[in-house]
Scaffold this motif. Structure first.
Motif, PDB file in Angstrom:
ATOM      1  N   ARG A 184       0.846  -1.189   0.000  1.00 23.52           N
ATOM      2  CA  ARG A 184       0.000   0.000   0.000  1.00 23.52           C
ATOM      3  C   ARG A 184       0.882   1.239   0.000  1.00 23.52           C
ATOM      4  NH1 ARG A 184      -3.074  -1.343   5.263  1.00 23.52           N
ATOM      5  NH2 ARG A 184      -2.783  -3.391   4.295  1.00 23.52           N
ATOM      6  N   LEU A 185       0.269   2.351  -0.277  1.00 21.52           N
ATOM      7  CA  LEU A 185       1.002   3.617  -0.258  1.00 21.52           C
ATOM      8  C   LEU A 185       0.858   4.244   1.124  1.00 21.52           C
ATOM      9  CD1 LEU A 185      -0.315   4.866  -3.675  1.00 21.52           C
ATOM     10  CD2 LEU A 185       2.110   4.630  -3.120  1.00 21.52           C
ATOM     11  N   PRO A 186       1.864   5.016   1.535  1.00 24.12           N
ATOM     12  CA  PRO A 186       1.729   5.735   2.799  1.00 24.12           C
ATOM     13  C   PRO A 186       0.631   6.790   2.671  1.00 24.12           C
ATOM     14  CG  PRO A 186       3.992   5.850   1.954  1.00 24.12           C
ATOM     15  CD  PRO A 186       3.146   5.256   0.878  1.00 24.12           C
ATOM     16  N   THR A 187      -0.139   6.961   3.720  1.00 17.90           N
ATOM     17  CA  THR A 187      -1.203   7.966   3.688  1.00 17.90           C
ATOM     18  C   THR A 187      -0.781   9.201   4.474  1.00 17.90           C
ATOM     19  OG1 THR A 187      -2.219   7.139   5.686  1.00 17.90           O
ATOM     20  CG2 THR A 187      -2.974   6.172   3.613  1.00 17.90           C
ATOM     21  N   LEU A 188      -1.521  10.258   4.267  1.00 18.56           N
ATOM     22  CA  LEU A 188      -1.262  11.491   5.012  1.00 18.56           C
ATOM     23  C   LEU A 188      -1.425  11.249   6.511  1.00 18.56           C
ATOM     24  CD1 LEU A 188      -0.707  14.541   4.756  1.00 18.56           C
ATOM     25  CD2 LEU A 188      -3.172  14.895   4.671  1.00 18.56           C
TER      26      LEU A 188
END
Lengths: 472, 694
Positions: B204-208
């Motif tokens: 997954r991508l890092p989120t804010l």
């Protein structure tokens, strides 16, 4: 227009001026100069001769000869244009600047660089990167395009919202007029109102007013840090409504790229990217850059917060190159993904006031429904420049497509004109869109353009058949 | 449940520099990222957390700056992070690194599962995972492509807090492990260490939100003293292996370049490709072999060897290790591996290499095999191919590779015999077993060597391997520890021609005699072996690999690659981009995050040649590239570079090959070797043997 043919004597002259190895006649070698990135079948036209001069003097002599003999001259950079601007529609001479690619000077005190216009734009940045500098004129540049082509089209690209377009970085030009005179315009000057601003008339003139052989370009400090945000929204309206909010807070992203749902789906499916986009109606890809990594990070976070406040579903953050590549791959592969769906397309670069972007989407839906084609919409949300691309249904017969393409383009241009937009933001009119100029430009404005053309190029030898036809 | 993820911060592989003085990597001034394969481990941990409830802690050893990688892992969703950083750790080899990591795991204490990427893209050894498991005496499951946890029921005494953090106590961990022959399905009792391949998850991508959490979260920093380690035994000083030389391999092959822009160009390109195949003896072979069977079978069925063995006076004799001892001579060992079809060809290659080394050193060469039962024929084949002695450790328990069990047997044998050198092929077995064993024995290990030599004077083993995506070659020595251990890249050498007259002892030992255990208990069970899987390839074993990349444009077009591969008897490979796009499964992936291969011929079509891909094919004997882009990097490393459109070239090439094979029909049934060219001497000879025997 009628022009004279190229005979043996002209060829002899060209060889005398440019040297034998810089004059190409073999059809198999000059075929590649008959088209650009637009459809070869639709727009291509063979030149009679291709010349690759190696000096400004040679360029000047060739143009002088052509002017005297009434032979059309089509200047050419890398041939990566998207409007047919470098296609020799009347045959004659293609004057390729590929060998005029030298750096004449890098002036670190004035932060300028004087380069010949055949240089590959990327090369400029490779040369000054180690000094912490960069040329921001066309930062999204392809590996291939040349500065000359960028100047001719006043190329924009994805980072215009912060860095502006090519014209902002062109301070001066070495210019060969259609009569073959050589003149320097502008200079290493931040301000210059000494007469009309000819430099910026030439930038974006698509090679119809003469040939820029060298340019003084402005260099600026290279931003060391960048941070990217991929923001998922439920609707295009929600996405676009964030843009003015971000800008009004004094946060200036390098890029705000927009992708509608269709673009996101197609690109993600093509890339096998498993982002949870099920609920997503549009995405923004926002890039912040600067010299101070901590500052860039906090500004990116502020942008992300604003998006969340305005209803974003999720904000993803990338602050290393690998993750950034992953985000940008989604945006960069939209076109390629649709090419897999169907390679027959018309790539457009309409531009509208940024706030009108949400209003464009229903128009696109209407037009695609009406003509049975697909129109994904993606592009530079920050500056309203959208790549609404007309994609043929793979099952549609070609003859239907040929009939439908101009009709749907007209419908598209009409819709965006009503929204205060224009038909080309960065690719140029060239050959591809000139038929639409009469319809979507006021007669007075069009006549002004023609008046300028006549004044500069009375014999109409310079890149004829582009932007508008003089006879019309 | 508490899951620990071992991560490494690595430089982006395409921008690496080495310090010529120390032979270590210059890490400053480079953009650093989480090792891409560790991202899969993080993702899998987070998936388990979401499914079953778990606390996920990221653990990394590195310079203070490695904190960035840990923060990134927090922003993806890890709950905590620990950084092992100390000047004393600098310069650690995999042995020293795994020791520090293992101590840290011990200090963390309560851990149910340790996950790590199968290897890091910079060092490319894959040794740290198994070695950490060895230090901790945990089972290790490597090359894992899927993982399932069977939860134990909650007990009555479960507290609210522990429900929150440890919702599940794992009772069993079931994995599918990617091997050369298919997927091994294993079950292990926790805690255990699992190294994962890309197939397991899509990170997954890092989120804010995650970023904000990551910034506020405190990252624990532990140094040598926190772990109770003496700084004098860590880092460079505490490392058994030492880089003694760094050199830069010549990458460009300056091959022939053909521009296939028009009809004539395309024809010329195809002619050249065919001529190259012919020169390499591929065309005849393709008609004989009927597809990509593993080349190891001829060894197993060689009747000439069998009859040679029947004549052999010592075959069948099973002296005990003590009576067979020849203490005057140093011993060199290789690990020979059995596949379902017989002995692995890589083992014979290894014998060829080790034979030369042993002769140089005046050493005795033993081939060690762990198996349920070693046939006389296989033992004879090992001797005929260069072994002085075959040591078979036999037990029904050893039929399948279970790392801990094999190491248990081997470690005792190594301690008893004290070999000077111990080599294994860099197969999934070799690359799992050897680091575990080396950690147990307290000696150094060099991964995936392509060259081995004996140093004059010292008699030490010089182990040379490509590193940093093949950008450099490093020569490594294990000066103060025995045995000197290395894994060797398969296909980096040809086997010797078998000599049926060679004699050697076959020593058979029982597992029980070595382990002194009656009922060995292993926490790992092999449940099944999934072979004959659709769309599965054993790339490492292939002599010819035909690969496709992004230039194929879509999954359907892989049929062009498959058809060509079929007509050549080749194996299908793919670039990372093609695999990432889901056009073809991961077992086909060539490159740093896939397979590193050394086939006789590699043909890459529609592949640009990213540095990670080139690292995977650098040791291929012959490279053919087909790409429309004249500047594609793959052309620079190709022996035959075709600047042209694969859609034009591949179908016609395939058609020409088919034409040839049908045209060659009268020839076909009888080409059993008389005219097989020299490019494949061993196979030819064995085929001859088969025909004589039949």
């Amino acid at each position: 227009m009628t022009y004279n043919h190229i005979d043996k004597q002209i060829i002899g002259e060209l060889i005398r001026i440019a040297g034998e190895r810089n004059v190409l006649l073999d059809p198999s070698r000059i075929e590649t100069f008959s088209h650009d990135e637009t459809s070869k079948e639709e727009y291509g036209h063979m030149p009679d001769v291709v010349v690759t001069p190696q000096s400004t003097t040679a360029v000047s002599e060739i143009v002088r000869l052509a002017n005297r003999a009434r032979i059309p001259v089509t200047p050419r950079g890398a041939g990566s244009g998207l409007s047919g601007g470098a296609i020799p529609v009347y045959g004659g001479i293609v004057l390729s600047l590929e060998k005029m690619n030298h750096v004449r000077e890098i002036d670190y005190d004035n932060l300028t660089m004087t380069v010949e216009t055949g240089i590959v734009t990327n090369e400029i940045n490779n040369l000054v990167r180690d000094r912490g500098l960069f040329y921001a004129g066309y930062p999204m540049s392809l590996e291939t395009c040349t500065l000359g082509g960028n100047i001719a089209e006043n190329a924009g690209g994805g980072k215009a919202i912060k860095y502006g377009v090519t014209s902002r970085y062109i301070l001066g030009l070495e210019f060969v007029t259609p009569a073959g005179e050589v003149v320097w315009l502008g200079g290493k000057l931040a301000k210059d109102v000494t007469g009309y601003d000819l430099v910026h008339l030439i930038v974006g003139s698509e090679g119809t007013l003469g040939i820029a052989t060298a340019a003084i370009i402005k260099l600026i400090g290279l931003p060391a840090a960048k941070s990217d945000l991929l923001v998922l929204f439920r609707s295009p309206q929600e996405a676009i409504s964030c843009v003015p909010v971000i800008l009004s807070k004094g946060l200036i992203p390098t890029a705000i790229e927009f992708m509608d749902r269709r673009s996101v789906e197609t690109s993600c499916a093509y890339l096998n990217e498993n982002l949870p986009y099920a609920e997503c109606g549009a995405m923004l890809l926002i890039e912040m850059d600067g010299r101070n990594p901590a500052l860039v990070e906090s500004e990116a976070e502020a942008v992300g917060d604003l998006c969340m406040e305005r209803g974003a579903i999720e904000v993803y953050v990338a602050d290393n190159r690998t993750t950034q590549e992953r985000l940008w791959a989604i945006r960069r592969n939209v076109a390629e993904a649709f090419k897999v769906y169907c390679p027959i397309q018309s790539l457009e670069d309409i531009v509208v006031p940024p706030a009108a972007i949400p209003a464009v989407i229903p128009e696109l839906d209407r037009i695609s429904g009406q003509f049975g084609i697909t129109i994904p919409c993606y592009g530079h949300a920050g500056d309203g420049n959208l790549h609404a691309t007309l994609v043929k249904d793979p099952n549609m017969p070609m003859e239907d497509w040929h009939r439908i393409e101009p009709l749907s383009l007209a419908a598209l241009y009409e819709a965006i004109t009503k929204l205060g937009g224009k038909i080309s933001g960065e690719h140029g009119i060239g050959l591809k869109r000139k038929d639409f100029m009469k319809k979507f430009m006021s007669p007075t404005e069009l006549e002004l353009l023609k008046t300028i053309k006549r004044a500069w190029d009375p014999n109409l030898i310079m890149n004829p058949g582009k932007i508008f036809d003089m006879e019309d | 449940m508490h899951i620990l993820v071992l991560i490494k911060q690595v430089p982006e592989t395409d921008k690496v520099k080495m310090d010529p003085e120390t032979g270590t990597m210059v890490r400053s001034g480079l953009e650093s990222i989480i090792n891409p394969l560790d991202l899969y481990a993080i993702e899998e941990a987070l998936v388990l957390k979401e499914k079953l409830g778990a606390r996920v802690t990221a653990l990394s050893m590195g310079p203070p700056d490695a904190e960035r990688a840990l923060r990134e892992s927090l922003s993806m969703g890890c709950d905590g992070a620990i950084l092992l950083t100390d000047r004393a750790f600098a310069g650690s080899d995999t042995w020293a690194t795994s020791r520090v990591l293992a101590e840290a795991v011990r200090r963390v204490g309560d851990v149910d599962l340790i996950l790590a990427g199968e290897r890091a893209t910079d060092g490319d050894t894959g040794q740290v995972g198994p070695a950490v498991a060895a230090w901790l005496d945990l089972p290790v499951l490597t090359y894992v492509s899927s993982l399932e946890i069977e939860a134990a029921p909650l007990s009555d005494t479960t507290t609210a807090d522990s429900v929150f953090l440890h919702k599940t106590t794992p009772a069993a961990i079931r994995v599918r492990r990617l091997t050369e022959e298919g997927y091994q399905v294993l079950e292990a009792a926790p805690p255990c260490l699992v190294t994962v391949v890309k197939e397991i998850a899509s990170p997954r991508l890092p989120t804010l939100r995650g970023k904000k959490f990551a910034r506020s979260e405190e990252i624990a920093r532990w140094g040598a003293s926190d772990l109770g380690l003496d700084p004098a035994t860590t880092g460079l000083i505490g490392s058994p292996t030492r880089v003694t030389k760094i050199f830069y391999p010549k990458v460009a092959r300056n091959g022939l370049r053909i521009v296939a822009a028009d009809e004539a160009g395309i024809e010329k390109a195809i002619d050249h490709i065919l001529a190259l195949f012919e020169k390499k003896g591929i065309l005849d072979k393709a008609t004989v072999e009927d597809g990509a069977s593993t080349p190891s079978s001829p060894f197993a069925t060689s009747s000439a060897l069998s009859s040679a063995l029947e004549r052999s006076p010592i075959a069948g004799g099973a002296p005990s290790p003590d009576t067979a001892a020849a203490p005057a001579k140093p011993e060199f060992w290789i690990l020979a591996e059995r596949r379902s079809s017989g002995l692995d060809i890589a083992s014979f290659e290894l014998l060829a290499r080790a034979r030369a080394l042993a002769d140089n050193r005046g050493a005795l060469l033993a081939a060690v095999v762990l198996t349920s039962a070693l046939s006389e024929k296989d033992a004879g084949a090992l001797i005929a191919h260069g072994a002085d002695r075959v040591v078979a450790i036999e037990s029904p328990l050893l039929g399948n590779f279970i790392c801990e069990r094999w190491v248990e047997a081997l470690a005792n044998l190594v301690r008893a015999r004290n070999p000077e050198v111990f080599l294994a092929a860099a197969t999934t077995t070799g690359r799992t077993l050897m680091p575990y064993l080396a950690a147990k024995l307290g000696t150094g290990l060099t991964a995936d060597c392509t060259e081995l030599a004996i140093e004059e004077g010292t008699g030490l083993l010089l182990q040379t391997r490509p590193a940093i995506g093949g950008n450099i070659m490093a020569t490594i020595k294990t000066a103060r520890h025995k045995p000197q251990m290395a894994t060797v890249r398969p296909h980096s050498m040809q086997p010797l021609s078998p000599d049926p007259e060679r004699r050697g002892a076959v020593i058979r030992l029982s597992y029980e005699s070595l382990t002194k255990k009656d009922t060995p208990r292993s926490p790992v069970q092999v449940l099944s072996m999934e072979s004959n899987i659709k769309d599965f390839e054993n790339l490492e074993g292939a002599r010819i690999v035909v690969s496709g990349g992004r230039g194929l444009k879509k999954a359907d077009n892989f049929k062009l690659i498959r058809e060509l591969a079929h007509s050549l008897g080749a194996v299908v490979g793919a670039s990372r981009e093609a695999v990432d796009r889901g056009w073809i499964s991961y077992s086909h992936q060539v490159g740093l995050s896939g397979k590193t291969i050394s086939p006789e011929i590699y043909l890459g079509a529609g592949i640009s040649g990213a540095i990670q891909h080139l690292a995977g094919i650098r040791t291929a004997r012959t490279i053919i590239s087909i790409n429309t882009d004249p500047d594609a990097p793959i052309h620079a490393v190709a022996d035959l570079a075709i600047v042209g459109d694969l859609f034009e070239i591949l179908p016609r090439l395939t058609a020409r090959l088919r034409q040839r094979s049908t045209g060659a029909a009268p020839h076909e049934p009888s080409i059993l070797s008389s005219d097989t060219p020299a490019a494949a001497p061993h196979v030819a000879e064995n085929r001859a043997d088969t025909s004589k025997g039949a």
